[in-house]
Design a protein around this motif. Structure first.
Motif, PDB file in Angstrom:
ATOM      1  N   LEU A  74     -83.742 -60.949   7.294  1.00 24.86           N
ATOM      2  CA  LEU A  74     -82.572 -60.097   7.534  1.00 24.86           C
ATOM      3  C   LEU A  74     -82.929 -58.620   7.352  1.00 24.86           C
ATOM      4  N   ASN A  75     -83.731 -58.341   6.349  1.00 26.87           N
ATOM      5  CA  ASN A  75     -84.135 -56.965   6.087  1.00 26.87           C
ATOM      6  C   ASN A  75     -84.930 -56.391   7.252  1.00 26.87           C
ATOM      7  N   ARG A  76     -85.872 -57.169   7.754  1.00 29.98           N
ATOM      8  CA  ARG A  76     -86.699 -56.702   8.883  1.00 29.98           C
ATOM      9  C   ARG A  76     -85.822 -56.407  10.094  1.00 29.98           C
ATOM     10  N   ALA A  77     -84.892 -57.315  10.378  1.00 30.76           N
ATOM     11  CA  ALA A  77     -84.015 -57.132  11.545  1.00 30.76           C
ATOM     12  C   ALA A  77     -83.101 -55.929  11.360  1.00 30.76           C
ATOM     13  N   ASP A  78     -82.582 -55.761  10.167  1.00 28.92           N
ATOM     14  CA  ASP A  78     -81.682 -54.648   9.866  1.00 28.92           C
ATOM     15  C   ASP A  78     -82.426 -53.314   9.969  1.00 28.92           C
ATOM     16  N   PHE A  79     -83.588 -53.235   9.354  1.00 27.17           N
ATOM     17  CA  PHE A  79     -84.368 -52.005   9.368  1.00 27.17           C
ATOM     18  C   PHE A  79     -84.808 -51.642  10.783  1.00 27.17           C
ATOM     19  N   ALA A  80     -85.128 -52.643  11.575  1.00 28.54           N
ATOM     20  CA  ALA A  80     -85.579 -52.368  12.950  1.00 28.54           C
ATOM     21  C   ALA A  80     -84.515 -51.607  13.727  1.00 28.54           C
ATOM     22  N   VAL A  81     -83.242 -51.932  13.475  1.00 29.71           N
ATOM     23  CA  VAL A  81     -82.150 -51.229  14.156  1.00 29.71           C
ATOM     24  C   VAL A  81     -81.967 -49.836  13.566  1.00 29.71           C
ATOM     25  N   TRP A  82     -81.944 -49.742  12.231  1.00 26.56           N
ATOM     26  CA  TRP A  82     -81.744 -48.439  11.590  1.00 26.56           C
ATOM     27  C   TRP A  82     -82.873 -47.463  11.887  1.00 26.56           C
ATOM     28  N   LEU A  83     -84.057 -47.962  12.188  1.00 28.62           N
ATOM     29  CA  LEU A  83     -85.204 -47.080  12.430  1.00 28.62           C
ATOM     30  C   LEU A  83     -85.216 -46.480  13.835  1.00 28.62           C
ATOM     31  N   GLY A  91     -86.064 -34.161  18.281  1.00 26.89           N
ATOM     32  CA  GLY A  91     -86.572 -32.979  18.984  1.00 26.89           C
ATOM     33  C   GLY A  91     -86.178 -31.697  18.268  1.00 26.89           C
ATOM     34  N   LEU A  92     -84.947 -31.648  17.767  1.00 25.57           N
ATOM     35  CA  LEU A  92     -84.492 -30.480  17.007  1.00 25.57           C
ATOM     36  C   LEU A  92     -85.290 -30.335  15.720  1.00 25.57           C
ATOM     37  N   VAL A  93     -85.551 -31.436  15.044  1.00 24.20           N
ATOM     38  CA  VAL A  93     -86.351 -31.406  13.811  1.00 24.20           C
ATOM     39  C   VAL A  93     -87.743 -30.835  14.101  1.00 24.20           C
ATOM     40  N   ALA A  94     -88.368 -31.293  15.179  1.00 19.09           N
ATOM     41  CA  ALA A  94     -89.699 -30.790  15.546  1.00 19.09           C
ATOM     42  C   ALA A  94     -89.657 -29.299  15.871  1.00 19.09           C
ATOM     43  N   GLU A  95     -88.596 -28.879  16.541  1.00 18.46           N
ATOM     44  CA  GLU A  95     -88.429 -27.463  16.881  1.00 18.46           C
ATOM     45  C   GLU A  95     -88.317 -26.600  15.620  1.00 18.46           C
ATOM     46  N   LEU A  96     -87.535 -27.066  14.664  1.00 15.82           N
ATOM     47  CA  LEU A  96     -87.375 -26.345  13.405  1.00 15.82           C
ATOM     48  C   LEU A  96     -88.692 -26.285  12.633  1.00 15.82           C
ATOM     49  N   ALA A  97     -89.389 -27.405  12.604  1.00 21.10           N
ATOM     50  CA  ALA A  97     -90.677 -27.434  11.893  1.00 21.10           C
ATOM     51  C   ALA A  97     -91.670 -26.464  12.529  1.00 21.10           C
ATOM     52  N   ALA A  98     -91.698 -26.437  13.853  1.00 27.34           N
ATOM     53  CA  ALA A  98     -92.609 -25.526  14.561  1.00 27.34           C
ATOM     54  C   ALA A  98     -92.274 -24.068  14.281  1.00 27.34           C
ATOM     55  N   ALA A  99     -90.990 -23.808  13.993  1.00 29.17           N
ATOM     56  CA  ALA A  99     -90.558 -22.444  13.686  1.00 29.17           C
ATOM     57  C   ALA A  99     -90.778 -22.090  12.214  1.00 29.17           C
ATOM     58  N   GLN A 120     -92.535 -43.580   9.607  1.00 27.10           N
ATOM     59  CA  GLN A 120     -92.332 -43.155  10.991  1.00 27.10           C
ATOM     60  C   GLN A 120     -93.027 -41.806  11.217  1.00 27.10           C
ATOM     61  N   PRO A 121     -93.815 -41.681  12.281  1.00 22.25           N
ATOM     62  CA  PRO A 121     -94.615 -40.459  12.479  1.00 22.25           C
ATOM     63  C   PRO A 121     -93.805 -39.170  12.469  1.00 22.25           C
ATOM     64  N   TRP A 122     -92.595 -39.191  13.012  1.00 18.05           N
ATOM     65  CA  TRP A 122     -91.837 -37.949  13.119  1.00 18.05           C
ATOM     66  C   TRP A 122     -91.353 -37.421  11.780  1.00 18.05           C
TER      67      TRP A 122
END
Length: 196
Positions: A74-83, A91-99, A120-122
Motif C-alpha cells: 500500500l505504501n509503494r502504491a500510495d507514494f507512487a501517486v504522491w511522487l 519548472g518554477l523551482v528550477a528557475e528560482l534556483a538558477a536565479a 527525486q532528482p529535482w
C-alpha cells in the motif's frame, strides 16, 4: 537577512492524488469509505505515526487485517501517486534556483515519504526539505514556523501553500504567505515581491 522561498508539496509541487480508487481495490473496500478512512488517519501519520501503524489503522477501520507485506504494498502504491510532480511547478523551482534564490520545502508528510521525495532528482534545487513527520508537529502549528525559521536562519520567507489555514499560519508567524493558484500566479507574485 536572506529572503527564502518556501513551498508546500502536496497539490502545489505535486499533481493531485488520484490513486485512491486503486488503493481501495487493494483492500477490497468501497472507494468512498476508503477515502474517508484514508484521510481520517492522515494527520496522525503526518505527525509521525509509522507506515505500519497507519495502514493497520486504515485496515482496522475497514475490517481488513493488514500485514507488514500488505502495508508495504500500500505504501509503494500510495507514494507512487504522491511522487508525481507538477511540471510547471518544478519548472518554477528550477528557475528560482538558477536565479540564486534560496529554497526550502515544508510539507505535512510522513517521514518515510520525505525520504522517498528526497530521492527525486529535482529536489536537488532545495537547500532544505522539511517534513512534519520528522518535526512531530504539522502546519499550521506555531512550532512549525519557528523550527523552520531557526533552520533557515531567517523568518524572511515567501511561503506557498494550497491550504488557507497554512497560509494564515505563516502570515501570523511573520512570513509572507501566498495561496497557491498555480505556477504562473506564483511567478507573478514573486515578481511583485521583488524575488524574481
Amino acid at each position: 537577512m536572506t529572503r527564502w522561498v518556501v513551498f508546500d508539496y502536496g497539490n502545489v509541487l505535486s499533481e493531485p492524488h488520484t490513486g485512491l480508487d486503486a488503493l481501495a481495490g487493494v483492500l477490497d473496500a468501497p472507494a468512498d469509505r476508503f477515502e474517508e478512512v484514508y484521510w481520517s488517519f492522515r494527520l496522525a501519520y503526518d505527525h509521525g505515526m509509522s507506515d505500519l501503524e497507519y495502514w493497520r489503522s486504515v485496515g482496522k477501520a475497514l475490517g481488513v487485517e493488514v500485514s507488514e507485506g500488505l502495508a508495504a504494498e500500500l505504501n509503494r502504491a500510495d507514494f507512487a501517486v504522491w511522487l508525481r510532480a507538477s511540471r510547471p511547478a518544478v519548472g518554477l523551482v528550477a528557475e528560482l534556483a538558477a536565479a540564486g534564490v534560496p529554497l526550502a520545502l515544508l510539507s505535512n508528510a510522513p517521514s518515510s515519504f520525505g525520504r522517498a521525495l528526497a530521492e527525486q532528482p529535482w529536489t536537488r534545487h532545495f537547500d532544505h526539505l522539511v517534513f512534519s513527520g520528522d518535526l512531530g508537529v504539522a502546519k499550521p502549528a506555531p512550532e512549525v514556523w519557528a523550527s523552520v525559521a531557526e533552520l533557515l536562519g531567517s523568518s524572511d520567507c515567501v511561503f506557498f501553500d494550497d491550504r488557507p489555514e497554512n497560509v494564515a499560519g505563516a502570515v501570523e508567524a511573520g512570513w509572507t504567505g501566498v495561496e497557491w493558484r498555480g505556477a504562473e500566479h506564483a511567478r507573478e507574485e514573486l515578481a511583485r515581491l521583488g524575488v524574481l
